[in-house]
Structures are given as C-alpha cells and as structure tokens.
Motif scaffolding. Structure first.
Motif: not given
Length: 209
Positions: A121-132
């Motif tokens: 998910m973090r490899q997508h240009d629109a995503i700065d950070d994420c967690a599941l």
C-alpha cells in the motif's frame, strides 16, 4: 534495547525501490533462519537473528521473555537475539525486510501478513502512511481494515482496490478503508494499535465483501 541501536547499515543510492537492510556493523552477525534454526537459501523468507558483541544480557526481571528471544548461538559463541522480523536474502545478497512475524493474522480461514499488505500500500503514490488491523464488525464477521494517511488528494476506493488486486489475492484485499489525518502513536512514536482499533468505522468505508 536488545542489541545496539543499529546493527546493520547501507548506502542508499536510489529511491525507486525499498532499500535493503544492508550489512552488519563490526562485531555483529545477521542470520536468516527457519523454525528449526537452519539457515534458509537466498530468496526464501525466514526470521532475522542477530548475534555479536552488541547484544544485551537479557531483559531486567523478565527471565521468561529473555529465555524466549535470547537463545544459545548454534553457529558460535554467545547468544542470538530472535527479532521477530521476517526477512529474505535476494539473489544479489541484499537483505530485504518483509514485515513482522507477529503481525500474521487469520481472517476467514486464511493466514495473512499485515506487514506485507502495508508495504504494498505504501508503494502507491497517493499514500503517505498506512496500517492494517483485523476487527470483528459483527458477530462472526471478521474484516481486514486499512487505515490510510493520504499524501495530497485521496484516490477512489475502486482505484485502491484495483492497485491491491494487481498484487494480492482477493482474501488479502482489505474490506474497509478509513482515512486519517495521522496514525495514532505512543510517546516513543510506535504505532498505537489499541487506539487504532478503538476508532469507529465509517459507513462509507467498505471496499466490498
């Protein structure tokens, strides 16, 4: 800490792909082992163990935990620290981080590595950070929830779904997406999963069943 603040280093010369973990610093050894403490071949995932002069003697007043993560070194003197990190060596000898072994969860009968999904998910240009996280939204209905911090403008749910389905099997695509201004963190800047999982889910966050 269990060992020195940093145990390996690398010179970063490009940003197109995630950097490797580099080489061990002086008087430090890195091992990638299977569950029987055998070295795994290049390309095969295993658990990262650290040995060398930088290891501590153990946890203060926590003998059971010390025995669990500090083991006799089967390859030499001293002890090894089992990090709980899933890694593998690539064909060129680069050590690649693949997530936490303790982040493996079970959803609808499938075992899932949360760290693997977060990395993609973090490899997508629109995503700065994420967690599941995994949450039971209704009795007997366990769902995979993605919490996302956007860089600038958010993308559509269908676009994120397509991005993930190009790289993941359907059972690893989160069923819900929640947009946050920032991820909750503890005082030492670690992800606060308890606070994350206590956040209410919005009605419009579903990515599909």
């Amino acid at each position: 800490t269990e060992t020195t603040v940093w145990s390996s280093c690398a010179q970063i010369t490009q940003t197109q792909t995630p950097p490797g973990l580099g080489l061990p610093i002086a008087n430090t050894q890195l091992y990638v082992l299977d569950e029987q403490l055998r070295p795994v071949p290049n390309g095969i995932a295993g658990e990262l163990y650290i040995g060398g002069d930088g290891l501590t003697l153990g946890y203060n007043n926590r003998d059971e935990l010390t025995r669990k993560v500090f083991i006799p070194n089967p390859f030499g003197d001293g002890q090894l620290y089992r990090t709980g990190d899933k890694v593998r060596y690539t064909h060129d000898g680069t050590l690649t981080y693949m997530g936490r072994l303790d982040q493996q969860v079970k959803v609808r009968g499938y075992r899932i590595e949360l760290g693997e999904i977060e990395t993609l998910m973090r490899q997508h240009d629109a995503i700065d950070d994420c967690a599941l996280s995994v949450r039971e939204v209704r009795a007997g209905d366990t769902r995979l929830i993605a919490y996302v911090v956007w860089k600038n403008s958010p993308i559509s749910l269908s676009e994120l779904r397509e991005h993930l389905r190009q790289q993941l099997p359907p059972y690893m695509v989160p069923q819900h997406l929640e947009a946050l201004g920032e991820l909750p963190r503890t005082l030492n800047n670690k992800l606060d999963r308890k606070a994350l999982e206590s956040l209410p889910l919005s009605e419009s966050s579903s990515l599909g069943k």
